[in-house]
Write an enzyme that holds these catalytic residues in place. Structure first.
Site, short mmCIF file in Angstrom:
data_model
loop_
_atom_site.label_atom_id
_atom_site.label_comp_id
_atom_site.label_asym_id
_atom_site.label_seq_id
_atom_site.Cartn_x
_atom_site.Cartn_y
_atom_site.Cartn_z
N GLU A 98 0.83 -1.21 0.00
CA GLU A 98 0.00 0.00 0.00
C GLU A 98 0.86 1.26 0.00
OE1 GLU A 98 -3.19 -0.14 -0.48
OE2 GLU A 98 -3.19 -2.32 -0.38
N ASP A 104 3.91 -4.02 -5.86
CA ASP A 104 4.52 -5.29 -5.42
C ASP A 104 6.05 -5.18 -5.44
OD1 ASP A 104 2.13 -6.59 -4.99
OD2 ASP A 104 2.11 -7.63 -6.90
#
Length: 412
Positions: free
Chosen positions: A277, A358
């Site tokens: 996030e 990611d």
């Protein structure tokens, strides 16, 4: 183009959308039966995998039935001029354009929601209940529905009212002014979503002191991410499924973790999810997504301005006179192919952003706990391990689990 031609065009677009989505759904349903890729072995045991297949089959069949009925109702309403008939009824009650438009959209919204209520109930209390996901009580379901209706009545009524007023005052340039209103509203919602909207439906609790908070604080300090607002949401009151999200901007930014996520994952996995996030924030994905969404709204409003005063469009849906609200409805149907293309492009961008987030998490924390967390999320949600590439291309805002894992394994 005659009104009859416009009607046939709208019906054609409606049929194409239905067939297109049904073909994709069928392909995806068949694809779930493929052998599990080597990179995903071990996510399910034999019994869990069989359960995931049953769940996905149930969801697919239920979706096929509900969407087919919705499609049939829409075709009937178009063919028999029901929208035009409704327009005549609301004009008889409220001859003033402002009020007739409010009544028209209000009746359509509540009628659609009430007709869909049996499907909502079945999906929640039969399918989700059968597979152990549902935690929603009848009381919570009813309260959620009433709160949703009230919010729609107030907020939706104000938005529709502003739109109608701008069209009346600025027939040619209303789209510019409403575009500004929409942009301001989007920024406002993003800034205050967790402060104003979520508390109406869920309880937000600051993450308590402990090793998890220490680990999150240590990581955020390490990457230079100022984070004082970490909240836990009581998602377990409705479902056992887990999630996490990042909300708001600037100093008001907040990270919200579902209580189910905390219960189902290790501290390392939770920090890895947070790192993902944070990656979105560091890469400015939230800001750019908002900018593109605002641009998309502006483009849509400009196109709407070209049709909103067309008598032929109103007649196509059965109206006896030029009707602004009928034209807005017709535009939504005519815009559908463009919306599909825009949606595909936005999903392409979203999947790119997910890869980047990611990668950020892998470089600043560790790939193993993030991969482990994603596998757990898929397993606990009985997710599809082998979605069809075409379905992923059109509908997925995130890459498939296999794609994400393979991309993370390549990060040096």
């Amino acid at each position: 183009m005659t009104s009859e031609t416009i009607l046939y065009l709208i019906i054609g677009i409606t049929i194409f959308d239905f067939v297109f989505n049904k073909v994709l759904g069928i392909l995806n349903n068949k694809s779930r039966k493929k052998p599990i890729p080597a990179s995903l072995t071990g996510i399910y045991d034999e019994e869990q995998y069989a359960e995931s297949q049953r769940y996905q089959t149930a969801v697919f069949k239920f979706s096929a039935i509900s969407s087919t009925l919705s499609f049939a109702v829409m075709l009937a309403m178009l063919w028999f001029g029901i929208f035009g008939w409704l327009d005549a009824q609301v004009r008889a009650i409220a001859p003033v354009e402002y009020l007739s438009s409010l009544y028209f959209f209000g009746i359509l919204y509540f009628a659609s929601d009430i007709l869909g209520l049996p499907f909502d109930i079945y999906g929640t209390f039969v399918i989700e209940e059968k597979f152990g996901f549902n935690k929603t009580t009848a009381k919570t379901f009813v309260l959620d529905k009433l709160k949703g209706w009230l919010m729609t009545l107030i907020v939706g009524g104000i938005i529709v009212g502003v739109f109608i007023a701008l069209v009346a005052l600025f027939p040619q340039t209303f789209w510019i002014y409403f575009w500004i209103v929409a942009a301001v509203l989007m920024v406002f919602i993003n800034m205050f979503y967790t402060s104003l909207i979520i508390p109406l439906f869920n309880k937000l609790t600051p993450l308590g002191d402990g090793t998890l908070k220490d680990a999150i604080t240590h990581y955020s300090q390490k990457v230079g991410f100022s984070l004082n607002n970490i909240f836990v949401i009581d998602g377990s009151k409705r479902s056992s499924k887990a999630n996490a999200f990042f909300s708001e901007l600037g100093k008001k930014k907040k990270v919200v973790l579902y209580d189910t996520l905390i219960d189902q994952h290790s501290e390392e996995e939770l920090v890895a999810v947070l790192a993902h996030e944070v990656g979105h924030y560091k890469k400015k994905h939230i800001v750019w997504s908002m900018i593109l969404s605002v641009a998309q709204i502006g483009f849509m409003l400009w196109l709407l301005s070209l049709l909103i005063s067309s008598s032929k469009v109103s007649w196509a849906l059965g109206a006896n006179s030029t009707s602004m609200h009928i034209n807005v409805l017709a535009f939504g149907m005519l815009f559908s192919p463009v919306s599909t293309v825009i949606g595909i492009l936005m999903n392409l961008l979203s999947r790119k952003n997910e890869y980047e987030a990611d990668e950020y998490a892998v470089r600043t924390y560790d790939r193993k706990p993030l991969i482990s967390a994603l596998k757990k999320l898929t397993a606990t949600n009985l997710g599809n391990l082998t979605p069809h590439p075409a379905y992923v291309f059109v509908n997925y805002s995130h890459p498939s689990l296999q794609q994400r894992i393979e991309a993370m394994e390549k990060v040096a």
